[in-house]
Design a protein around this motif. Structure first.
Motif, short mmCIF file in Angstrom:
data_model
loop_
_atom_site.label_atom_id
_atom_site.label_comp_id
_atom_site.label_asym_id
_atom_site.label_seq_id
_atom_site.Cartn_x
_atom_site.Cartn_y
_atom_site.Cartn_z
N PHE A 34 22.19 9.87 15.45
CA PHE A 34 22.18 10.22 14.03
C PHE A 34 20.79 10.67 13.54
CE2 PHE A 34 20.34 6.11 13.14
CZ PHE A 34 19.83 6.17 11.84
N LEU A 35 19.79 10.67 14.44
CA LEU A 35 18.47 11.17 14.06
C LEU A 35 18.20 12.58 14.58
CD1 LEU A 35 16.11 8.09 14.49
CD2 LEU A 35 17.28 8.92 12.45
N ARG A 36 19.22 13.22 15.13
CA ARG A 36 19.00 14.55 15.71
C ARG A 36 19.14 15.63 14.64
NH1 ARG A 36 21.55 13.59 21.84
NH2 ARG A 36 20.36 11.66 22.16
N PHE A 37 18.28 15.52 13.66
CA PHE A 37 18.25 16.50 12.56
C PHE A 37 16.81 16.64 12.08
CE2 PHE A 37 18.62 12.46 10.37
CZ PHE A 37 17.88 12.62 9.21
N THR A 38 16.61 17.49 11.11
CA THR A 38 15.28 17.78 10.58
C THR A 38 15.09 17.11 9.22
OG1 THR A 38 15.21 19.90 11.73
CG2 THR A 38 13.70 19.62 9.89
N ILE A 39 14.03 16.29 9.09
CA ILE A 39 13.63 15.79 7.77
C ILE A 39 13.04 16.96 7.00
CG2 ILE A 39 12.30 14.06 6.50
CD1 ILE A 39 11.86 12.58 9.15
N GLU A 40 13.48 17.18 5.79
CA GLU A 40 13.01 18.33 5.01
C GLU A 40 12.40 17.87 3.69
OE1 GLU A 40 15.90 21.87 6.66
OE2 GLU A 40 16.51 20.85 4.82
N TYR A 41 11.09 17.98 3.61
CA TYR A 41 10.36 17.57 2.41
C TYR A 41 10.04 18.79 1.55
CZ TYR A 41 9.19 13.25 5.03
OH TYR A 41 9.23 12.08 5.75
N LEU A 42 10.01 18.56 0.23
CA LEU A 42 9.55 19.56 -0.72
C LEU A 42 8.50 18.93 -1.62
CD1 LEU A 42 9.73 22.35 -2.08
CD2 LEU A 42 11.58 21.45 -3.51
N LEU A 43 7.29 19.50 -1.61
CA LEU A 43 6.21 19.04 -2.47
C LEU A 43 5.75 20.22 -3.32
CD1 LEU A 43 5.82 17.70 0.62
CD2 LEU A 43 4.08 16.41 -0.62
N VAL A 44 5.65 20.00 -4.63
CA VAL A 44 5.33 21.08 -5.57
C VAL A 44 4.01 20.76 -6.26
CG1 VAL A 44 6.13 22.40 -7.56
CG2 VAL A 44 7.80 21.50 -5.91
N TYR A 45 3.16 21.79 -6.41
CA TYR A 45 1.80 21.61 -6.91
C TYR A 45 1.52 22.49 -8.12
CZ TYR A 45 1.03 19.44 -2.34
OH TYR A 45 1.12 18.64 -1.24
N ASN A 46 0.70 21.96 -9.04
CA ASN A 46 0.10 22.77 -10.10
C ASN A 46 -1.20 23.34 -9.54
OD1 ASN A 46 1.74 22.80 -12.42
ND2 ASN A 46 1.14 20.70 -12.92
N ALA A 47 -1.20 24.61 -9.20
CA ALA A 47 -2.39 25.22 -8.62
C ALA A 47 -3.45 25.47 -9.69
CB ALA A 47 -2.02 26.53 -7.93
N HIS A 48 -4.71 25.50 -9.24
CA HIS A 48 -5.80 25.76 -10.17
C HIS A 48 -5.79 27.23 -10.60
CE1 HIS A 48 -6.98 21.94 -8.59
NE2 HIS A 48 -7.30 22.44 -7.41
N PRO A 49 -6.12 27.50 -11.87
CA PRO A 49 -6.21 28.90 -12.30
C PRO A 49 -7.23 29.68 -11.46
CG PRO A 49 -6.28 27.40 -14.19
CD PRO A 49 -6.38 26.55 -12.97
N GLY A 50 -6.89 30.89 -11.10
CA GLY A 50 -7.80 31.72 -10.32
C GLY A 50 -7.88 31.36 -8.86
N LEU A 51 -6.92 30.58 -8.37
CA LEU A 51 -6.93 30.17 -6.97
C LEU A 51 -6.85 31.39 -6.05
CD1 LEU A 51 -6.59 27.64 -5.01
CD2 LEU A 51 -4.16 28.17 -5.08
N ASP A 52 -7.65 31.38 -5.02
CA ASP A 52 -7.64 32.45 -4.02
C ASP A 52 -6.53 32.15 -3.01
OD1 ASP A 52 -8.07 34.14 -1.83
OD2 ASP A 52 -10.25 34.15 -2.12
#
Length: 446
Positions: A34-52
């Motif tokens: 039952f562990l033969r699958f992919t853990i899928e994480y989503l992390l969302v960020y507030n990026a800094h203004p003017g980020l390169d």
């Protein structure tokens, strides 16, 4: 319809220095069906203004390549052991590499404050989905997506056979710390904790026979036993559209749940944890919303970290699967009629069963059989809120949202941005039950 995601680049990232060429055996816990699958994480960020963006992408790729030096098995490929048993797995390490994707999307950061409209709404934020982890796919996929409003999302897919939640979060934090480290300190970076493979520590061979180690071992492990499907349970979850839900429980509401649990408990019950009362409340609300027959047996399965429950303890930095399943089981009638205190007690007892002897018996069972939890009557709950995912900082600050790529029938407890004691509960339920589930989750005294 789902939002549009355009892939800018997809490339294979390999370790930035030579790594060992070898075949490493995975443990019996790693190799579970039952562990033969992919853990899928989503992390969302507030990026800094003017980020390169170009510089940020280059930093992330460089950090990934360096992180793969000590974590080199993540750049290998998982396969079944050639002995033909079908129960054991191994990883072939030849620095084959991981997949890195850069993309842009018309999602914006505010969308992630509530549940997705449908299960797969955020699917393309991890564009490469691995359907079969034993068919030669990279065990690790990382996607950096630039959102329409200038912010960013990090999608991560990691082969569950190689890591559990704690192990994958340790990797992600090291990788993220590298991405935010200055060039002058990059070369001297020290991994904390230092990654430890040592899967042999969970092999059955050193174990002596235990109290549970009998020919009827599965009878001691209700998590692997089947219950009758009296109501077309599996068909309902397969055929009815699932509606994602998301609720935040803050410290005040968790304390309120504890009061309700105590008021409906038998005299003499000791303290309940936030996890115990919350998981009991979610399980009970879910069961009542589904309107199942009173004699249908139900289970709540949840992971229990055993790093410090086995003797001797596993070393710091062990990133393999070091958990077993806790199992609370009862009938629909008792679950719905006996109150929150009774259900919380079931969860507490399931946790208390897990000691070193219990873990040994699970390892023995899995080493000689293809034991696997059934899906009938089961709610699986996973606690992501204590893994440290809320600290994964790529140089963009802490994530404002942590959760799964797809919100489905597995219940996830996730951390809440800037609320240390709060928990976000995400689970998808059948359409006909969604409104009642949402009502019951909000109603502590029903």
């Amino acid at each position: 319809m789902g939002s549009t995601v355009h892939v800018i680049e997809a490339t294979i990232v390999t370790p930035s220095e030579p790594t060992p060429t070898r075949v490493l055996a995975l443990s019996a816990l790693d190799s579970q069906l039952f562990l033969r699958f992919t853990i899928e994480y989503l992390l969302v960020y507030n990026a800094h203004p003017g980020l390169d963006r170009r510089a940020t992408t280059a930093r992330v790729k460089a950090a990934l390549a360096k992180a793969l030096i000590p974590y080199y098995p993540l750049a290998g490929r998982v396969r079944a052991k050639p002995d033909g048993s079908g129960t054991g797995l191994e990883v072939v390490c030849r620095a084959q590499g991981v997949l890195f994707i850069e993309a842009r999307s018309d999602h914006n950061v505010n969308e992630f404050e509530k549940a997705p409209r449908f299960v797969t709404q955020w699917r393309k934020l991890l564009s490469f989905h691995v359907a079969d982890v034993l068919k030669g796919a990279p065990p690790l996929v990382v996607q950096l997506t630039w959102l329409k409003d200038g912010n960013a999302a990090l999608g991560v897919g990691i082969n569950h056979c190689l890591c559990d939640g704690i192990g994958s979060a340790e990797f992600l934090n090291s990788f993220a710390e590298l991405a935010s480290t200055s060039q002058t300190k990059f070369a001297e970076f020290k991994f904390k904790p230092k990654p430890v493979w040592d899967r042999h520590l969970l092999n059955p061979s050193p174990f002596k026979p235990t109290r549970n180690n009998t020919n009827n071992n599965s009878l001691s492990h209700p998590e692997f036993n089947r219950v009758p499907d009296l109501c077309g349970f599996l068909a309902r979850f397969s055929n009815e559209r699932l509606v994602p839900t998301s609720f935040i429980f803050d410290k005040t509401s968790l304390n309120e749940l504890k009061k309700v649990a105590f008021s409906t408990s038998r005299p003499g019950e000791s303290n309940y944890t936030s996890f115990e009362v919350l998981s009991a409340h979610i399980w009970r609300s879910w069961a009542r919303a589904l309107s199942l027959p009173s004699n249908q047996m139900l289970k709540l399965l949840f992971s229990i970290d055993v790093r410090n429950r086995v003797k001797p303890s596993l070393p710091s930095g062990y990133y393999g699967n070091a958990f077993v399943l806790g199992c609370a089981q009862t009938s629909v009638k008792d679950l719905t009629e006996k109150g929150l205190g009774y259900v919380t007690m079931l969860v507490k007892r399931a946790k208390e069963r897990v000691d070193s002897e219990f873990v040994k018996s699970v390892v023995e069972l899995l080493s000689h059989s293809r034991a696997c939890p059934d899906s009938v009557g089961v709610l699986i709950l996973s606690q992501w809120s204590r893994l440290g995912l809320e600290k994964v900082d790529l140089g963009l600050g802490k994530p404002v949202h942590v959760g799964p790529i797809c919100c489905d029938r597995y219940c996830l407890l996730s951390p809440v941005f800037n609320q240390t004691d709060a928990v976000k509960v995400m689970v998808a339920v059948p359409t006909a039950a969604a409104q009642r589930y949402e009502h019951l989750v909000r109603s502590f005294y029903l």
